[in-house]
Design a protein around this motif. Structure first.
Motif, PDB file in Angstrom:
ATOM      1  N   ILE A 310     -12.129  -9.202  -1.288  1.00 37.94           N
ATOM      2  CA  ILE A 310     -12.243  -9.115  -2.750  1.00 37.94           C
ATOM      3  C   ILE A 310     -12.300  -7.648  -3.162  1.00 37.94           C
ATOM      4  O   ILE A 310     -13.044  -6.864  -2.577  1.00 37.94           O
ATOM      5  N   PHE A 311     -11.516  -7.311  -4.185  1.00 38.79           N
ATOM      6  CA  PHE A 311     -11.589  -5.964  -4.781  1.00 38.79           C
ATOM      7  C   PHE A 311     -11.580  -6.142  -6.287  1.00 38.79           C
ATOM      8  O   PHE A 311     -10.692  -6.818  -6.827  1.00 38.79           O
ATOM      9  N   ASN A 312     -12.569  -5.559  -6.984  1.00 40.32           N
ATOM     10  CA  ASN A 312     -12.643  -5.694  -8.453  1.00 40.32           C
ATOM     11  C   ASN A 312     -12.592  -7.157  -8.901  1.00 40.32           C
ATOM     12  O   ASN A 312     -11.823  -7.509  -9.802  1.00 40.32           O
ATOM     13  N   ASN A 313     -13.369  -7.995  -8.245  1.00 40.89           N
ATOM     14  CA  ASN A 313     -13.425  -9.436  -8.561  1.00 40.89           C
ATOM     15  C   ASN A 313     -12.117 -10.189  -8.332  1.00 40.89           C
ATOM     16  O   ASN A 313     -11.974 -11.323  -8.770  1.00 40.89           O
ATOM     17  N   ARG A 314     -11.159  -9.536  -7.701  1.00 38.74           N
ATOM     18  CA  ARG A 314      -9.893 -10.218  -7.428  1.00 38.74           C
ATOM     19  C   ARG A 314      -9.661 -10.288  -5.934  1.00 38.74           C
ATOM     20  O   ARG A 314     -10.072  -9.385  -5.199  1.00 38.74           O
ATOM     21  N   GLU A 315      -9.033 -11.386  -5.504  1.00 36.43           N
ATOM     22  CA  GLU A 315      -8.759 -11.516  -4.083  1.00 36.43           C
ATOM     23  C   GLU A 315      -7.519 -10.686  -3.732  1.00 36.43           C
ATOM     24  O   GLU A 315      -6.506 -10.755  -4.427  1.00 36.43           O
ATOM     25  N   ILE A 316      -7.627  -9.884  -2.685  1.00 35.48           N
ATOM     26  CA  ILE A 316      -6.479  -9.075  -2.256  1.00 35.48           C
ATOM     27  C   ILE A 316      -5.544  -9.938  -1.419  1.00 35.48           C
ATOM     28  O   ILE A 316      -5.987 -10.644  -0.512  1.00 35.48           O
ATOM     29  N   LYS A 317      -4.259  -9.877  -1.733  1.00 33.95           N
ATOM     30  CA  LYS A 317      -3.273 -10.674  -0.982  1.00 33.95           C
ATOM     31  C   LYS A 317      -3.273 -10.242   0.490  1.00 33.95           C
ATOM     32  O   LYS A 317      -3.196  -9.045   0.784  1.00 33.95           O
ATOM     33  N   PRO A 318      -3.374 -11.218   1.390  1.00 36.00           N
ATOM     34  CA  PRO A 318      -3.431 -10.850   2.821  1.00 36.00           C
ATOM     35  C   PRO A 318      -2.049 -10.523   3.366  1.00 36.00           C
ATOM     36  O   PRO A 318      -1.579 -11.130   4.317  1.00 36.00           O
ATOM     37  N   GLU A 319      -1.362  -9.582   2.728  1.00 33.73           N
ATOM     38  CA  GLU A 319      -0.009  -9.260   3.172  1.00 33.73           C
ATOM     39  C   GLU A 319       0.033  -7.889   3.814  1.00 33.73           C
ATOM     40  O   GLU A 319      -0.866  -7.082   3.627  1.00 33.73           O
ATOM     41  N   GLY A 320       1.087  -7.619   4.534  1.00 37.45           N
ATOM     42  CA  GLY A 320       1.233  -6.306   5.148  1.00 37.45           C
ATOM     43  C   GLY A 320       2.493  -6.285   5.975  1.00 37.45           C
ATOM     44  O   GLY A 320       3.369  -7.145   5.814  1.00 37.45           O
ATOM     45  N   TRP A 321       2.567  -5.306   6.849  1.00 38.33           N
ATOM     46  CA  TRP A 321       3.764  -5.156   7.648  1.00 38.33           C
ATOM     47  C   TRP A 321       3.941  -6.347   8.580  1.00 38.33           C
ATOM     48  O   TRP A 321       3.018  -6.744   9.283  1.00 38.33           O
ATOM     49  N   ASP A 322       5.115  -6.953   8.548  1.00 41.34           N
ATOM     50  CA  ASP A 322       5.444  -8.051   9.453  1.00 41.34           C
ATOM     51  C   ASP A 322       6.863  -7.811   9.942  1.00 41.34           C
ATOM     52  O   ASP A 322       7.791  -7.703   9.134  1.00 41.34           O
ATOM     53  N   GLN A 323       7.018  -7.705  11.242  1.00 35.44           N
ATOM     54  CA  GLN A 323       8.338  -7.374  11.824  1.00 35.44           C
ATOM     55  C   GLN A 323       9.454  -8.256  11.267  1.00 35.44           C
ATOM     56  O   GLN A 323      10.588  -7.815  11.122  1.00 35.44           O
ATOM     57  N   PHE A 324       9.119  -9.525  10.988  1.00 33.49           N
ATOM     58  CA  PHE A 324      10.172 -10.460  10.613  1.00 33.49           C
ATOM     59  C   PHE A 324      10.270 -10.699   9.111  1.00 33.49           C
ATOM     60  O   PHE A 324      11.323 -11.057   8.607  1.00 33.49           O
ATOM     61  N   LEU A 325       9.159 -10.488   8.400  1.00 34.85           N
ATOM     62  CA  LEU A 325       9.184 -10.734   6.951  1.00 34.85           C
ATOM     63  C   LEU A 325       9.488  -9.457   6.176  1.00 34.85           C
ATOM     64  O   LEU A 325      10.040  -9.491   5.086  1.00 34.85           O
ATOM     65  N   SER A 326       9.094  -8.278   6.751  1.00 33.39           N
ATOM     66  CA  SER A 326       9.123  -7.047   5.965  1.00 33.39           C
ATOM     67  C   SER A 326      10.471  -6.342   5.901  1.00 33.39           C
ATOM     68  O   SER A 326      10.661  -5.481   5.081  1.00 33.39           O
ATOM     69  N   THR A 327      11.375  -6.645   6.806  1.00 33.21           N
ATOM     70  CA  THR A 327      12.592  -5.819   6.819  1.00 33.21           C
ATOM     71  C   THR A 327      13.851  -6.618   6.498  1.00 33.21           C
ATOM     72  O   THR A 327      13.794  -7.819   6.394  1.00 33.21           O
TER      73      THR A 327
END
Ligand SMILES: Nc1ncnc2c1ncn2[C@@H]1O[C@H](COP(=O)(O)OP(=O)(O)OP(=O)(O)O)[C@@H](O)[C@H]1O
Ligand SMILES: Cc1ncc(C[n+]2csc(CCOP(=O)(O)O)c2C)c(N)n1
Ligand SMILES: [Mg+2]
Length: 327
Positions: A310-327
């Motif tokens: 949680i940041f500023n009462n909002r849930e942070i999306k659990p996303e980030g670098w993914d070899q197969f999704l990001s490129t």
């Protein structure tokens, strides 16, 4: 589903499937959970990590091959340092296309040697293979224990403070990825383009002086790394301070980009994110004596079967670098 493609399933789910199959080959005297950053054995004295990179998705057009060699070693030893282990040697395997110039191979080895000097690593062996179209490198590193305990991803406790090291800083790597995707890199100064993150080799010293409960390196971005800590530990984490490298801010503003997003969804910063029940000023002091800066970014609030950030009462999306999704 067996017919699904990796590009729709993503790295995490694909790995989960594999790890289910390898459970039978996991030994009870291993020190870390099967899905942690590294594995350790012999009373947790020795630990091992492997990491690989395909040129197409890991070397920007403006980068030298030596940068690529440096980063492959850095990315691998980073996980060992983040777990309190000091790497002592590496083996690597290179895959190169048939028409790859010998001069570029020399350049890769310049980067590898520079990294071996920086991290005080011995050369344990190598392998040279032919690859199709793109270069590929796999690096494995062995490390030794320098603390009297271990700290898995799953060790975060309610009440722990959450810290990150600030050796390379957040923001630069995501700005570079943005510039690459949008072909804007000629708008950035050399200072940014030459970004050569180094692993936090001081962290074993920090983990000797204070009791760390959980840790991970930020190779896949701050948000995803925090999410992995929360999920592995079954906790809710509140973030109150998102770090961003000062020099990046004006560029993000120029391009009209969201500063927080660039700090959260980067990757390749190779910072250590860790939780501890020690007091903030002590942690900052211990980091300083080890020669690095650490800052508190949040707190572990409670145990929960619905882990989240949680940041500023909002849930942070659990996303980030993914070899197969990001490129
Ligand atoms: N192909 C694979 N087969 C079996 N286990 C794997 C495979 N790839 C990864 N793993 C395991 O899955 C876990 C997570 O892997 P992952 O590479 O995401 O870890 P990580 O430490 O975050 O790596 P990185 O430093 O590359 O981000 C690790 O325990 C790793 O050993
Ligand atoms: C051409 C190109 N495309 C994308 C990227 C970004 N990138 C590559 S690997 C990685 C995560 C590494 O994690 P780990 O070291 O743990 O495997 C990231 C964020 C790049 N550098 N070059
Ligand atoms: Mg890792």
């Amino acid at each position: 589903m067996r017919s699904d493609k990796l590009s729709s399933v993503g790295e995490i789910k694909a790995i989960e499937r594999l790890l289910k199959q390898y459970k039978a080959f996991y030994r009870k005297d291993f020190c870390f959970p099967i899905d942690d950053d590294v594995q350790a054995f012999y009373n947790c004295k020795i630990s091992i990590k492997i990491d690989g990179y395909c040129e197409k998705y890991s070397r920007y057009p403006w980068e030298r091959w030596s940068n690529w060699g440096w980063r492959a070693i850095t990315g691998t030893v980073s996980d060992l340092y983040a777990k309190g282990y000091t790497p002592f040697g590496v083996v690597y395997s290179l895959g190169l296309p048939k028409n790859f110039p010998l001069s570029k191979l020399e350049d890769i080895s310049i980067g590898i040697k520079k990294a071996m000097r920086e991290y005080d690593l011995s050369f344990l062996g190598g392998d040279l293979n032919v690859s199709y179209k793109y270069a590929w490198i796999d690096v494995a590193a062995l490390g030794t224990h320098s603390t009297s305990y271990i700290f898995p991803r799953s060790g975060a406790k309610a009440g722990d403070l959450v810290f990150t090291t600030l050796v390379n800083g957040y923001g630069t790597s995501s700005l570079l990825f943005f510039a690459y995707k949008n072909r804007l890199w000629n708008k950035l100064p050399r200072e940014f383009l030459n970004y050569t993150p180094r692993a936090v080799k001081e962290f074993p010293l920090v983990s000797k002086a204070i009791k760390v409960n959980s840790s991970i390196d930020s190779s896949d971005g701050l948000a995803k790394s925090l999410w992995i800590l929360a999920k592995s530990s079954n906790v809710v984490i509140h973030i109150d301070n998102i770090p961003i490298h000062g020099k990046v801010i004006s560029y993000l503003k120029n391009f009209n980009l969201n500063i927080e997003e660039f700090a959260l969804y980067g990757g390749e910063e190779y910072e250590v994110i860790f939780t501890t029940s020690e007091k903030e000023d002590r942690v900052i002091r211990v980091c300083k004596s080890a020669g690095i800066e650490c800052i508190k970014i949040g707190k572990v609030i409670e145990k929960s079967d619905k882990p989240k950030i949680i940041f500023n009462n909002r849930e942070i999306k659990p996303e980030g670098w993914d070899q197969f999704l990001s490129t």
